[in-house]
Design a protein around this motif. Structure first.
Motif, PDB file in Angstrom:
ATOM      1  N   ARG A 181     -61.252 -33.257 -15.582  1.00 58.34           N
ATOM      2  CA  ARG A 181     -60.148 -32.070 -15.440  1.00 58.34           C
ATOM      3  C   ARG A 181     -59.956 -31.328 -14.220  1.00 58.34           C
ATOM      4  NH1 ARG A 181     -56.500 -32.947 -20.040  1.00 58.34           N
ATOM      5  NH2 ARG A 181     -57.997 -33.689 -21.874  1.00 58.34           N
ATOM      6  N   LEU A 182     -61.145 -30.686 -13.755  1.00 58.40           N
ATOM      7  CA  LEU A 182     -61.320 -29.994 -12.989  1.00 58.40           C
ATOM      8  C   LEU A 182     -61.272 -30.759 -11.712  1.00 58.40           C
ATOM      9  CD1 LEU A 182     -62.078 -26.884 -12.213  1.00 58.40           C
ATOM     10  CD2 LEU A 182     -64.057 -27.263 -11.506  1.00 58.40           C
ATOM     11  N   VAL A 183     -60.048 -29.760 -10.915  1.00 57.35           N
ATOM     12  CA  VAL A 183     -59.465 -30.233  -9.494  1.00 57.35           C
ATOM     13  C   VAL A 183     -59.380 -29.626  -8.634  1.00 57.35           C
ATOM     14  CG1 VAL A 183     -58.063 -32.328 -10.269  1.00 57.35           C
ATOM     15  CG2 VAL A 183     -57.075 -29.783 -10.362  1.00 57.35           C
ATOM     16  N   VAL A 184     -59.553 -29.502  -7.299  1.00 63.16           N
ATOM     17  CA  VAL A 184     -60.019 -27.803  -6.568  1.00 63.16           C
ATOM     18  C   VAL A 184     -58.688 -28.121  -5.453  1.00 63.16           C
ATOM     19  CG1 VAL A 184     -61.572 -27.109  -4.565  1.00 63.16           C
ATOM     20  CG2 VAL A 184     -62.119 -28.962  -5.886  1.00 63.16           C
ATOM     21  N   GLU A 185     -58.498 -27.031  -4.890  1.00 64.53           N
ATOM     22  CA  GLU A 185     -57.159 -26.124  -4.073  1.00 64.53           C
ATOM     23  C   GLU A 185     -57.521 -25.819  -2.759  1.00 64.53           C
ATOM     24  OE1 GLU A 185     -53.347 -24.062  -4.705  1.00 64.53           O
ATOM     25  OE2 GLU A 185     -54.401 -24.234  -6.158  1.00 64.53           O
ATOM     26  N   ASN A 186     -57.214 -25.588  -2.089  1.00 58.22           N
ATOM     27  CA  ASN A 186     -57.454 -25.119  -0.500  1.00 58.22           C
ATOM     28  C   ASN A 186     -56.386 -23.691  -0.573  1.00 58.22           C
ATOM     29  OD1 ASN A 186     -54.544 -27.670  -0.534  1.00 58.22           O
ATOM     30  ND2 ASN A 186     -54.820 -26.109   1.865  1.00 58.22           N
ATOM     31  N   ASP A 187     -57.266 -23.212  -0.155  1.00 55.31           N
ATOM     32  CA  ASP A 187     -56.605 -21.880   0.112  1.00 55.31           C
ATOM     33  C   ASP A 187     -56.132 -21.497   1.068  1.00 55.31           C
ATOM     34  OD1 ASP A 187     -58.225 -19.621   0.898  1.00 55.31           O
ATOM     35  OD2 ASP A 187     -60.096 -20.496  -0.606  1.00 55.31           O
ATOM     36  N   ASP A 188     -55.755 -20.021   1.087  1.00 53.86           N
ATOM     37  CA  ASP A 188     -55.446 -19.879   2.526  1.00 53.86           C
ATOM     38  C   ASP A 188     -55.472 -18.737   3.553  1.00 53.86           C
ATOM     39  OD1 ASP A 188     -54.769 -17.819   0.384  1.00 53.86           O
ATOM     40  OD2 ASP A 188     -52.920 -16.449   1.004  1.00 53.86           O
ATOM     41  N   THR A 189     -57.250 -18.292   2.955  1.00 51.44           N
ATOM     42  CA  THR A 189     -57.063 -17.446   3.509  1.00 51.44           C
ATOM     43  C   THR A 189     -59.489 -17.900   4.060  1.00 51.44           C
ATOM     44  OG1 THR A 189     -58.939 -16.436   1.538  1.00 51.44           O
ATOM     45  CG2 THR A 189     -56.601 -15.568   3.067  1.00 51.44           C
ATOM     46  N   SER A 190     -60.391 -18.835   3.012  1.00 49.84           N
ATOM     47  CA  SER A 190     -61.482 -19.068   3.062  1.00 49.84           C
ATOM     48  C   SER A 190     -61.824 -20.348   3.509  1.00 49.84           C
ATOM     49  CB  SER A 190     -61.803 -18.590   1.682  1.00 49.84           C
ATOM     50  OG  SER A 190     -61.872 -17.267   1.058  1.00 49.84           O
ATOM     51  N   PHE A 191     -61.434 -21.245   2.408  1.00 47.38           N
ATOM     52  CA  PHE A 191     -61.274 -22.877   2.435  1.00 47.38           C
ATOM     53  C   PHE A 191     -60.257 -23.389   3.100  1.00 47.38           C
ATOM     54  CE2 PHE A 191     -64.419 -20.447   0.315  1.00 47.38           C
ATOM     55  CZ  PHE A 191     -65.955 -21.105   1.060  1.00 47.38           C
ATOM     56  N   THR A 192     -60.400 -24.404   4.189  1.00 48.01           N
ATOM     57  CA  THR A 192     -59.007 -25.186   4.302  1.00 48.01           C
ATOM     58  C   THR A 192     -59.719 -26.875   4.083  1.00 48.01           C
ATOM     59  OG1 THR A 192     -60.947 -26.331   6.321  1.00 48.01           O
ATOM     60  CG2 THR A 192     -60.123 -24.014   7.311  1.00 48.01           C
ATOM     61  N   MET A 193     -58.143 -27.237   4.323  1.00 49.27           N
ATOM     62  CA  MET A 193     -57.653 -28.123   4.172  1.00 49.27           C
ATOM     63  C   MET A 193     -59.056 -30.128   4.076  1.00 49.27           C
ATOM     64  SD  MET A 193     -55.322 -31.219   5.391  1.00 49.27           S
ATOM     65  CE  MET A 193     -56.192 -31.246   6.327  1.00 49.27           C
ATOM     66  N   ARG A 194     -59.973 -29.712   4.953  1.00 44.71           N
ATOM     67  CA  ARG A 194     -61.122 -30.321   5.617  1.00 44.71           C
ATOM     68  C   ARG A 194     -62.049 -30.170   4.685  1.00 44.71           C
ATOM     69  NH1 ARG A 194     -64.614 -29.654   8.606  1.00 44.71           N
ATOM     70  NH2 ARG A 194     -64.085 -28.057   9.949  1.00 44.71           N
ATOM     71  N   GLU A 195     -62.586 -28.958   4.219  1.00 41.73           N
ATOM     72  CA  GLU A 195     -63.726 -27.911   4.114  1.00 41.73           C
ATOM     73  C   GLU A 195     -63.485 -29.212   2.823  1.00 41.73           C
ATOM     74  OE1 GLU A 195     -64.316 -24.227   6.432  1.00 41.73           O
ATOM     75  OE2 GLU A 195     -62.849 -25.082   4.837  1.00 41.73           O
ATOM     76  N   VAL A 196     -62.255 -28.176   1.771  1.00 41.32           N
ATOM     77  CA  VAL A 196     -62.291 -28.562  -0.036  1.00 41.32           C
ATOM     78  C   VAL A 196     -61.846 -30.145   0.237  1.00 41.32           C
ATOM     79  CG1 VAL A 196     -60.486 -28.688  -1.740  1.00 41.32           C
ATOM     80  CG2 VAL A 196     -60.859 -26.385  -0.011  1.00 41.32           C
ATOM     81  N   LEU A 197     -61.429 -30.718   1.059  1.00 40.76           N
ATOM     82  CA  LEU A 197     -60.942 -33.192   0.734  1.00 40.76           C
ATOM     83  C   LEU A 197     -63.395 -32.943   1.149  1.00 40.76           C
ATOM     84  CD1 LEU A 197     -59.956 -35.142   0.803  1.00 40.76           C
ATOM     85  CD2 LEU A 197     -59.540 -34.912   3.059  1.00 40.76           C
ATOM     86  N   GLU A 198     -63.827 -32.685   2.024  1.00 40.22           N
ATOM     87  CA  GLU A 198     -64.818 -33.258   2.542  1.00 40.22           C
ATOM     88  C   GLU A 198     -65.300 -32.500   0.796  1.00 40.22           C
ATOM     89  OE1 GLU A 198     -66.715 -31.393   5.765  1.00 40.22           O
ATOM     90  OE2 GLU A 198     -65.557 -33.068   6.940  1.00 40.22           O
ATOM     91  N   LEU A 199     -64.940 -31.526  -0.146  1.00 41.72           N
ATOM     92  CA  LEU A 199     -66.586 -30.944  -0.900  1.00 41.72           C
ATOM     93  C   LEU A 199     -65.746 -31.520  -2.264  1.00 41.72           C
ATOM     94  CD1 LEU A 199     -67.787 -29.051  -2.918  1.00 41.72           C
ATOM     95  CD2 LEU A 199     -65.736 -27.311  -2.891  1.00 41.72           C
ATOM     96  N   CYS A 200     -64.381 -32.499  -2.847  1.00 42.29           N
ATOM     97  CA  CYS A 200     -64.104 -33.033  -3.385  1.00 42.29           C
ATOM     98  C   CYS A 200     -64.536 -34.882  -3.006  1.00 42.29           C
ATOM     99  CB  CYS A 200     -62.434 -33.053  -3.340  1.00 42.29           C
ATOM    100  SG  CYS A 200     -61.865 -31.399  -4.023  1.00 42.29           S
ATOM    101  N   GLU A 201     -65.010 -35.336  -2.552  1.00 40.17           N
ATOM    102  CA  GLU A 201     -65.367 -36.323  -1.628  1.00 40.17           C
ATOM    103  C   GLU A 201     -66.861 -35.946  -2.508  1.00 40.17           C
ATOM    104  OE1 GLU A 201     -62.514 -37.876   1.442  1.00 40.17           O
ATOM    105  OE2 GLU A 201     -64.013 -36.542   2.098  1.00 40.17           O
ATOM    106  N   ARG A 202     -67.220 -35.427  -1.944  1.00 34.83           N
ATOM    107  CA  ARG A 202     -69.262 -35.085  -2.326  1.00 34.83           C
ATOM    108  C   ARG A 202     -68.954 -35.055  -3.411  1.00 34.83           C
ATOM    109  NH1 ARG A 202     -72.641 -29.613   0.199  1.00 34.83           N
ATOM    110  NH2 ARG A 202     -74.576 -29.908  -1.146  1.00 34.83           N
ATOM    111  N   ILE A 203     -68.398 -34.102  -4.552  1.00 36.72           N
ATOM    112  CA  ILE A 203     -69.109 -34.195  -5.598  1.00 36.72           C
ATOM    113  C   ILE A 203     -67.916 -34.886  -6.799  1.00 36.72           C
ATOM    114  CG2 ILE A 203     -69.218 -32.021  -5.916  1.00 36.72           C
ATOM    115  CD1 ILE A 203     -66.746 -30.934  -6.750  1.00 36.72           C
TER     116      ILE A 203
END
Length: 308
Positions: A181-203
Motif C-alpha cells: 500500500r505504501l506510495v511516495v510523494e515528492n515534497d516542497d523542500t527536500s526531494f524533487t519529483m525526479r528524485e522521488v520517481l527514481e526512488l519509486c522505480e528503484r524499489i
C-alpha cells in the motif's frame, strides 16, 4: 477520467471521523473507564464515517482521505491492551461493504512524524508501527491496493544519496501488507519529483505527484516529460496525484483556501490520456471541491468528467 477528492475534513457537514482523545485525558481514568472512553471515541468515528461517506456519494465524490486519528491512540502504549480490531469487526465489515459497493477510493497520509528514512531506531520503529496501523485499517475494511498510504521520503540528513538509500533499505523491513500500500510523494523542500520517481522505480512502488510541491521545489524539470514514467509506477492501479494552489506569492508553499480553476484546467489537460484520481489539498476541503465544479461549469467544462 479525472476524479477529485478531498482530505479528511468536511467543512460542509461537520460529521468527521477524526474525533480523538489525548493520552493525558485517558491516563486520568482507571483501566475500565479508559477502555470505555476509547470505545466511545471510535464508535463516534464510525458513525461519522458512515454519514460522511453517504454525503460524499450524494455529491458524487468518490475519493476521500481517511484521517489518521480514526482509531484513537491506536499505536500508543496506553491502548496496547485494547483489541479494537476484534471489538469493531462488524463496523469495519459494514463500512467496507458500503465503500466497495459505491466504488469509493479511500486513502491515507500517515503523519509527518512517521519518517521511514530516519537514522534513529526509535523513530523507525514508530514509523513501521504507524504504517502498519493504517494498513490494518484498510485490510479490515476489505479494500484493495488502490487504498494507498502516502508518505514522503523524509529528511535529507546532509546527504541525499544516503538518505534515499536508507529509505530503500528500510522499506524492506516493512510488513508485506504495508509494502503493498505504501506510495511516495515528492515534497516542497527536500526531494524533487525526479528524485522521488527514481526512488519509486528503484524499489517498485507507485509515485504520487504533488504538482504544487513540484512548483515549489524542483530542478527545473518539465513534469509532463516525466508523466509517462510516473503513471507507469502504478501498474494496474489508478494513479493518484495531489493538487493545491499557493496561498499567495509571498507565502507560496502554503495552501490556499480554494483551487484556482485555470491552474486546475492546465494541470488536468496534461492528464487527458489517463485515468487519474486527484486529492485537492486546500483549506476549504469539500466546499472547495464543490466550488471548483461550479467554476468549471461556468467555463463550459463538462463537470461530469470529474464526478463519475
Amino acid at each position: 477520467m479525472i476524479r477529485m477528492g478531498y482530505a479528511c475534513i468536511s467543512v460542509k457537514t461537520k460529521n468527521n471521523p477524526n474525533k480523538k482523545t489525548t493520552v493525558a485525558q485517558v491516563n486520568k481514568l482507571d483501566p475500565p473507564a479508559r477502555l470505555k472512553k476509547l470505545r466511545q471515541v471510535m464508535q463516534a468515528n464510525f458513525f461519522n464515517l458512515m454519514d460522511l461517506l453517504a454525503y460524499n456519494v450524494e455529491n458524487q465524490i468518490f475519493l476521500y482521505r481517511l484521517p489518521s486519528e480514526f482509531v484513537p491512540l491506536a499505536t500508543h502504549p496506553v491502548a496496547a491492551e485494547w483489541d479494537w480490531a476484534k471489538e469493531f469487526a462488524w463496523d469495519f465489515q459494514k463500512a467496507g461493504n458500503y465503500i466497495r459497493n459505491h466504488g469509493i477510493r479511500l486513502t491515507a497520509h500517515p503523519g509527518h512524524y512517521s519518517i521511514l528514512n530516519s537514522d534513529k531506531p526509535s523513530v523507525l520503529e514508530a514509523t513501521i508501527a504507524d504504517f502498519s496501523y493504517h494498513a490494518k485499517v484498510f485490510d479490515l475494511l476489505g479494500l484493495d491496493d488502490n487504498s494507498v498510504l502516502v508518505t514522503h521520503v523524509g529528511g535529507v540528513y546532509e546527504d541525499k544519496a544516503s538518505s534515499l538509500a536508507r529509505f530503500a533499505s528500510n522499506f524492506e523491513l516493512l510488513p508485506e501488507n504495508v509494502k503493498r500500500r505504501l506510495v511516495v510523494e515528492n515534497d516542497d523542500t527536500s526531494f524533487t519529483m525526479r528524485e522521488v520517481l527514481e526512488l519509486c522505480e528503484r524499489i517498485g512502488v507507485p509515485m504520487v505527484l504533488d504538482i504544487h510541491h513540484h512548483n515549489c521545489h524542483s530542478d527545473g524539470e518539465d513534469w509532463t516529460e516525466y508523466l509517462p514514467r510516473i503513471i507507469q509506477t502504478w501498474g494496474e492501479r489508478t494513479p493518484k496525484m495531489h493538487m493545491s494552489s499557493p496561498k499567495s506569492a509571498n507565502d507560496f508553499r502554503a495552501h490556499a483556501d480554494d483551487i484556482d480553476p485555470e491552474a486546475f484546467l492546465t494541470f488536468v489537460s496534461a492528464l487527458a490520456d489517463y485515468n487519474v484520481d486527484i486529492i485537492l489539498e486546500c483549506k476549504n476541503k469539500d466546499d472547495a471541491l464543490l466550488t471548483l465544479r461550479r467554476e468549471l461549469k461556468k467555463k463550459g467544462v463538462a463537470v461530469e468528467a470529474f464526478t463519475n
